[in-house]
Design an enzyme around this catalytic site. Structure first.
Site, PDB file in Angstrom:
ATOM      1  N   LYS A  83      34.818  40.119  41.212  1.00 45.14           N
ATOM      2  CA  LYS A  83      34.609  40.871  40.096  1.00 45.14           C
ATOM      3  C   LYS A  83      33.139  41.670  40.566  1.00 45.14           C
ATOM      4  CE  LYS A  83      36.047  41.418  35.836  1.00 45.14           C
ATOM      5  NZ  LYS A  83      35.826  41.371  33.811  1.00 45.14           N
TER       6      LYS A  83
HETATM    7  O1  G3P Z   1      38.425  42.271  29.725  1.00 50.27           O
HETATM    8  C1  G3P Z   1      36.714  43.190  29.577  1.00 50.27           C
HETATM    9  C2  G3P Z   1      37.033  43.035  28.482  1.00 50.27           C
HETATM   10  O2  G3P Z   1      36.296  41.753  28.368  1.00 50.27           O
HETATM   11  C3  G3P Z   1      35.953  43.781  27.951  1.00 50.27           C
HETATM   12  O3  G3P Z   1      36.751  43.522  26.334  1.00 50.27           O
HETATM   13  O4  G3P Z   1      35.792  43.776  23.725  1.00 50.27           O
HETATM   14  O5  G3P Z   1      34.420  43.689  25.399  1.00 50.27           O
HETATM   15  O6  G3P Z   1      36.291  45.497  26.078  1.00 50.27           O
HETATM   16  P1  G3P Z   1      36.015  44.345  25.040  1.00 50.27           P
END
Ligand code: G3P
Length: 232
Positions: A83
């Site tokens: 990633k």
């Molecule tokens: O896959 C990316 C994710 O972990 C981000 O999620 O909820 O932190 O915006 P969030």
């Protein structure tokens, strides 16, 4: 459509894998920090459990450092997907790793143009962050729709749209309608997809009615039936 679990928590991954509902896992430095384990051991353990794509994120800021980390991470397991951030060094590292046959997930994508660049760099997946756009009053779903449409215009672009930052069941419904190839979900969202009060009410009613059926042990009945048939 593929489902990835967005977590570095081994117990959650084991549970979702046992349900047969996940095809892979995505992690990021925040999720690794929250889970608290050793990074490389955690990634290896996740790969052993899911036997599918597992995103492990690089943390260098320059292409050389990302490449070095990415090449090493790819040796941990054939299931590792490297990633990389959607920056110029991240795209450079993506191009080089893609040319070497290493699968990549270009993350922190917030515009369709960024997604085009990720595809040009040969990314296996691009991760548009739906919820984080919604957080700033921008239509995250429209971004997913746009990327899917743009990629469909150019079939030579093989990058898959991995909807990330999925926060609730309607996000999931919407990204599936939009044609995202993959969605990565936190455990709470995965669990929320199954819940419906009419399902629970229906199960309770069927079980209550079944109790009124005489001779209602299904296994005993089937075994008796099979034994009788074998003797006939
Ligand atoms: O896959 C990316 C994710 O972990 C981000 O999620 O909820 O932190 O915006 P969030």
């Amino acid at each position: 459509m593929k489902f990835f679990l967005d977590t570095a928590k081994i117990d959650e991954i084991r549970q979702a894998h046992a349900w047969g509902l996940i095809d892979g896992v995505t992690t990021n430095p925040t999720l690794i920090a929250r889970a608290g384990g050793d990074f490389v051991e955690t990634i290896h353990q996740i790969c052993e459990i899911v036997q599918g794509p597992v995103s492990a994120e690089t943390v260098s800021e320059d292409a050389e450092g990302m490449l070095r980390e990415g090449r090493l991470l790819a040796r941990v397991s054939p299931h590792v997907v490297v990633k990389l951030p959607l920056t110029l060094p991240g795209l450079q590292a993506c191009s080089a790793l893609s040319a070497e046959g290493v699968r990549t997930n270009v993350t922190l994508c917030f515009t369709a143009n960024q997604a085009l660049l990720a595809a040009k760099a040969g990314a296996t997946y691009v991760s548009p962050f739906l919820g984080r756009l919604d957080d700033i009053s921008t239509d995250g779903l429209q971004l997913i729709r746009d990327i899917v449409a743009i990629y469909r215009n150019y079939p030579a672009l093989q990058t898959q749209v991995l909807a990330a930052s999925v926060r609730h069941p309607m996000h999931m419904h919407q990204v599936a309608l939009a044609g995202a190839h993959v969605a990565t979900l936190p455990m709470s969202v995965l669990k929320s997809l199954v819940s419906h009060p009419l399902t629970d009410k229906g199960v309770a009613a069927f079980l209550a009615d079944w109790k009124t059926v005489p001779n209602n042990d299904i296994c005993a009945q089937v075994e008796a039936f099979l034994a009788k048939r074998a003797q006939a």
